[in-house]
Design an enzyme around this catalytic site. Structure first.
Site, PDB file in Angstrom:
ATOM      1  N   HIS A 108       5.802   9.919 -10.039  1.00 13.26           N
ATOM      2  CA  HIS A 108       6.208   9.066  -9.142  1.00 13.26           C
ATOM      3  C   HIS A 108       5.528   7.516  -9.657  1.00 13.26           C
ATOM      4  CE1 HIS A 108       2.664   9.058  -6.398  1.00 13.26           C
ATOM      5  NE2 HIS A 108       3.145   7.969  -6.208  1.00 13.26           N
ATOM      6  N   HIS A 117      -3.923  11.240  -7.802  1.00 12.21           N
ATOM      7  CA  HIS A 117      -3.217  10.718  -6.694  1.00 12.21           C
ATOM      8  C   HIS A 117      -1.608  11.478  -6.911  1.00 12.21           C
ATOM      9  CE1 HIS A 117      -0.778   8.435  -4.289  1.00 12.21           C
ATOM     10  NE2 HIS A 117      -0.061   7.589  -5.206  1.00 12.21           N
ATOM     11  N   GLU A 139       6.017   2.407 -12.767  1.00  2.85           N
ATOM     12  CA  GLU A 139       5.322   1.121 -12.514  1.00  2.85           C
ATOM     13  C   GLU A 139       4.026   1.303 -13.402  1.00  2.85           C
ATOM     14  OE1 GLU A 139       6.014   1.340  -8.295  1.00  2.85           O
ATOM     15  OE2 GLU A 139       4.177   0.311  -7.948  1.00  2.85           O
ATOM     16  N   ASP A 140       3.200   2.095 -13.581  1.00  2.00           N
ATOM     17  CA  ASP A 140       2.073   2.082 -14.207  1.00  2.00           C
ATOM     18  C   ASP A 140       1.759   2.095 -15.627  1.00  2.00           C
ATOM     19  OD1 ASP A 140       1.269   0.936 -11.511  1.00  2.00           O
ATOM     20  OD2 ASP A 140       0.542   2.993 -11.086  1.00  2.00           O
ATOM     21  N   ASP A 159       3.802  10.121  -0.570  1.00  2.00           N
ATOM     22  CA  ASP A 159       2.700   8.874  -1.465  1.00  2.00           C
ATOM     23  C   ASP A 159       1.774   8.267  -0.377  1.00  2.00           C
ATOM     24  OD1 ASP A 159       2.113   7.179  -3.350  1.00  2.00           O
ATOM     25  OD2 ASP A 159       3.720   5.719  -2.874  1.00  2.00           O
ATOM     26  N   ASP A 213       0.898  16.932  29.071  1.00  2.00           N
ATOM     27  CA  ASP A 213       0.933  17.636  27.629  1.00  2.00           C
ATOM     28  C   ASP A 213       0.069  17.513  26.801  1.00  2.00           C
ATOM     29  OD1 ASP A 213       1.695  14.988  27.348  1.00  2.00           O
ATOM     30  OD2 ASP A 213       3.480  15.425  26.283  1.00  2.00           O
TER      31      ASP A 213
END
Ligand code: MN
Length: 480
Positions: free
Chosen positions: A73, A49, A77-78, A140, A259
């Site tokens: 990133h 990811h 958090e993890d 993300d 268009d």
């Protein structure tokens, strides 16, 4: 590209930023190590990811710190690592970027809902600190949407809805058209699967039907431009599925959407845009009321182009979009186009541009300072900035963007506090209208001011729609 390898990432970095491959390698190994043993719902190792997020950023030619932050990133958090660790092992900028995209800890909130509002606010206001935070968030989200198939149906719909409500408007405002249109299509695919399929089929049929006509026109125009020594490149541009869906929803018939396929003609300089327009109009008959000059009147996200719809072969209506190569880069990449143009200075130029040229930035700063409560803030942004908009003209022909439901009072305060404060009446399209008239697209608005006449403002606060105008009216009453 859905399957991206580490080698792909290094290769693309080597192409546009060869001096930085070493640090990107290091960030990859660092993140890979930290996420060891974690897996995505697809069963793939978690690092897949962040690697893809970094790759999406590298495709935009993001600077070194942004690509590294893309790789790192999810580490705060993890995994067990801290912001200070990242600052120490990489640099302060990367640490700030990663921190900017990291959700606030559950510990500080009494409910899941409170936490959600606080996080949404954090994402939105990230733009005021460093727009790169939002760009990483968009990358993300884009990868999460691309891999949404592995989630439950409930999660799919929930994520798709949040994408439409929050990330699509943000992508619109910073002008990254490519990301915006992919996010829209992915969301629609999960929100209205059968509708999506139907439009997809119709679209490919129309593409097939009009292929010959477009190619013929493309060739003709190409020859005409070569004959006049205008350096150019011509491409066929297809509207995205969501764009078609939106038009159908507005009540248009498919046959009225001219268009759906357009010819995009890119030339070297502005003057040649207008010459090209002349050349096209002398070869193909234009539909008079379908001409738009977004070069003189750029859209509020800085989009510039000439649009003209002409009768092509077999009387087929074909839209042509004429712009310079530079304008086309902005049209596709928005603010992120600066990564290529400005290299190391890009971040500062982006931030400056937001402040000086983007109308929404001022409104966002305003709403941010007005609402302490996160839920109120989020609701206000949604209804004022992320909702439908109207575009109206000043007497000078400038285009002003306002949320739908705005009145001439909002318009006046958007122009300046003085004009708002001394407004005594308004003409719209040369007719005198009440100050709570609801503005419509393309209205020409002329505010009448009386220099010293601060008339009664009773009830004006309710007649205004935007927070900014409401606050200014309240302030005036205090002074008065
Ligand atoms: Mn992520």
């Amino acid at each position: 590209m859905n399957k991206v390898s580490y080698e792909n990432l290094i290769e693309i970095i080597r192409n546009y930023n060869p001096e930085e491959t070493e640090v990107v390698k290091r960030a990859y190994e660092y993140a890979d190590n930290l996420h060891k043993g974690q897996f995505r719902q697809s069963g793939e190792p978690y690092i897949f990811h962040p690697l893809n997020v970094a790759y999406i950023l590298a495709e935009l030619h993001a600077d070194r710190d942004t690509v590294c932050a893309g790789l790192l990133h999810d580490t705060l958090e993890d995994t067990a690592i801290t912001k200070e660790d990242i600052a120490h092992d990489f640099n302060r900028n990367i640490a700030n970027l990663v921190d900017g995209v990291t959700k606030l800890s559950k510990m500080n909130f009494s409910s899941k809902q409170d936490q959600n509002y606080a996080n949404t606010r954090k994402i939105i206001t990230g733009i005021t600190e460093d727009v790169r935070i939002i760009i990483i968030k968009l990358a993300d989200r884009l990868h999460n949407m691309r891999t949404l198939g592995f989630k439950s149906e409930f999660k799919q719909k929930e994520n798709a809805l949040e994408t439409m409500e929050l990330f699509v408007p943000l992508a619109y405002y910073i002008g990254t058209y490519r990301i915006k249109s992919e996010l829209e299509d992915l969301s629609l695919r999960y929100l209205k699967p059968s509708m999506y399929k139907k439009i997809e089929e119709i679209k490919s049929k129309i593409e097939e039907d009009s292929h010959d006509c477009l190619m013929e026109m493309l060739g003709t125009i190409e020859d005409l431009l070569i004959n006049r020594n205008i350096p150019s490149e011509i491409k066929v541009r297809a509207k995205n599925i969501y764009g078609i869906y939106k038009r159908l929803n507005e009540g248009y018939k498919l046959s009225d959407i001219h268009d759906l396929l357009a010819l995009k003609i890119m030339v070297d300089e502005v003057e040649n845009c207008y010459r090209t327009l002349g050349i096209i109009h002398s070869e193909y008959h234009p539909v008079n009321d379908k001409f738009k000059d977004y070069i003189c009147n750029p859209k509020t996200n800085m989009y510039q182009s000439l649009h003209t719809t002409v009768f092509g072969l077999d009387d087929r209506l074909v839209q042509t979009q004429i712009r310079t190569f530079e304008m086309d880069r902005i049209a596709s990449f928005g603010l992120t186009a600066y990564w290529d143009a400005e290299k190391g200075r890009a971040r500062d130029v982006m931030q400056q541009d937001l402040k000086n040229k983007f109308q929404f930035f001022r409104s966002l700063t305003e709403i941010n300072s007005m609402f302490g409560d996160n839920q109120q803030f989020v609701n206000q942004v949604k209804c004022e900035l992320f909702s439908d908009k109207v575009y109206v003209y000043t007497t000078k022909g400038d285009i002003i963007e306002l949320p739908k439901g705005s009145t001439p009072i909002d318009f006046a305060y958007k122009i300046s506090t003085d004009i708002g404060n001394t407004m005594i009446g308004v003409f719209v399209n040369d007719k005198y209208v009440p100050v709570d008239y609801i503005l419509q697209n393309k209205d020409r608005v002329k505010i009448i001011t009386g220099a010293l006449q601060f008339g009664s403002r009773d009830g004006w606060e309710e007649k205004a729609h935007t927070s900014y105008a409401k606050r200014k009216i309240r302030e005036l009453q205090v002074d008065y």
